[in-house]
Design an enzyme around this catalytic site. Structure first.
Site, PDB file in Angstrom:
ATOM      1  N   ALA A   1       0.815  -1.217   0.000  1.00  0.00           N
ATOM      2  CA  ALA A   1       0.000   0.000   0.000  1.00  0.00           C
ATOM      3  C   ALA A   1       0.849   1.267   0.000  1.00  0.00           C
ATOM      4  CB  ALA A   1      -0.925   0.002   1.224  1.00  0.00           C
ATOM      5  N   GLU A   2       1.983   1.216   0.699  1.00  0.00           N
ATOM      6  CA  GLU A   2       2.793   2.421   0.862  1.00  0.00           C
ATOM      7  C   GLU A   2       3.637   2.757  -0.371  1.00  0.00           C
ATOM      8  OE1 GLU A   2       2.929   4.654   3.145  1.00  0.00           O
ATOM      9  OE2 GLU A   2       1.754   3.768   4.758  1.00  0.00           O
ATOM     10  N   SER A   3       4.256   1.754  -0.956  1.00  0.00           N
ATOM     11  CA  SER A   3       5.228   2.051  -2.023  1.00  0.00           C
ATOM     12  C   SER A   3       5.106   1.176  -3.261  1.00  0.00           C
ATOM     13  CB  SER A   3       6.652   1.894  -1.470  1.00  0.00           C
ATOM     14  OG  SER A   3       6.917   0.526  -1.157  1.00  0.00           O
TER      15      SER A   3
ATOM     16  N   TYR B   1      -7.178   3.740   3.372  1.00  0.00           N
ATOM     17  CA  TYR B   1      -5.874   3.122   3.605  1.00  0.00           C
ATOM     18  C   TYR B   1      -6.012   1.882   4.484  1.00  0.00           C
ATOM     19  CZ  TYR B   1      -1.136   2.472   5.394  1.00  0.00           C
ATOM     20  OH  TYR B   1       0.074   1.931   5.740  1.00  0.00           O
TER      21      TYR B   1
END
Length: 203
Positions: A101-103, A188
């Site tokens: 999800a982050e990168s 998120y």
């Protein structure tokens, strides 16, 4: 303030008679000590649990997982993820989901706000975690997993609150006594938990 309705209001909502909730939102419920059931589309209390999921958004999240294109092969970081997950006692699938999800598994990712690396550590967070180089996969993952452990301990194992704090900050979760009413943060948390389920089936 969250929009709260009684069982009767929810029944009317389901019949299309009352527009208490955002039609594109998940609905949460909890039953208090007196047996009264409460519903909301913006939970600020950890007692609220998912009651009705936004099917369209859930399907979109699952489709996003299937169609994701990674910058690097996730298998490249598997040994580091496994080692750090074991060291700090964090579910490996959760670590993978956060990285996803982050990168999108891009170790050189840098956000407009300055978060960097696979787990998108903010500069101050990286310093607190003794991460000298956030773009180094091993340092970044170890720091990120250590931070996840801290958040999980802070919220007594509540993964949704830990993820909300990872995204919006501890102070925001404390301010709202639950997941902050920000669409970005709610999305998120949903996204990470959806990714986690997918990784659990492939591990």
């Amino acid at each position: 303030m969250p929009k709260v309705a009684s069982i009767l209001a929810l029944a009317l909502l389901l019949l299309g008679g009352v527009g208490y909730f955002d039609a594109n939102a998940d609905i949460y419920r909890y039953e208090d000590e007196e047996g009264v059931v409460h519903f909301t589309d913006a939970p600020t209390d950890k007692r609220f649990k998912i009651f009705m999921r936004d099917i369209k958004r859930d399907r979109k999240l699952r489709t996003t997982f299937k169609l994701a294109r990674f910058t690097r092969d996730p298998a490249e970081f598997e040994p580091i993820i496994t080692q750090c997950a074991q060291e700090f006692g964090v579910d490996r699938s959760l670590v993978k989901a956060v990285i996803h999800a982050e990168s999108g598994y891009n170790p050189n990712a840098v956000s407009p706000k300055g978060a960097s690396g696979l787990m998108q550590l903010m500069p101050k967070t990286a310093r607190d975690l003794k991460v000298a180089n956030s773009l180094d996969p091993r340092e970044n993952i170890r720091g990120g997993v250590r931070y996840l452990r801290f958040l999980l301990d802070t919220f007594r194992g509540d993964e949704s609150l830990a993820l909300a704090a990872y995204n919006a900050g501890l102070s925001r979760v404390a301010q709202y006594n639950g997941i902050p009413p920000y669409q970005e943060t709610r999305t998120y948390v949903d996204r990470v938990l959806t990714y986690r389920k997918s990784y659990q089936t492939t591990n």
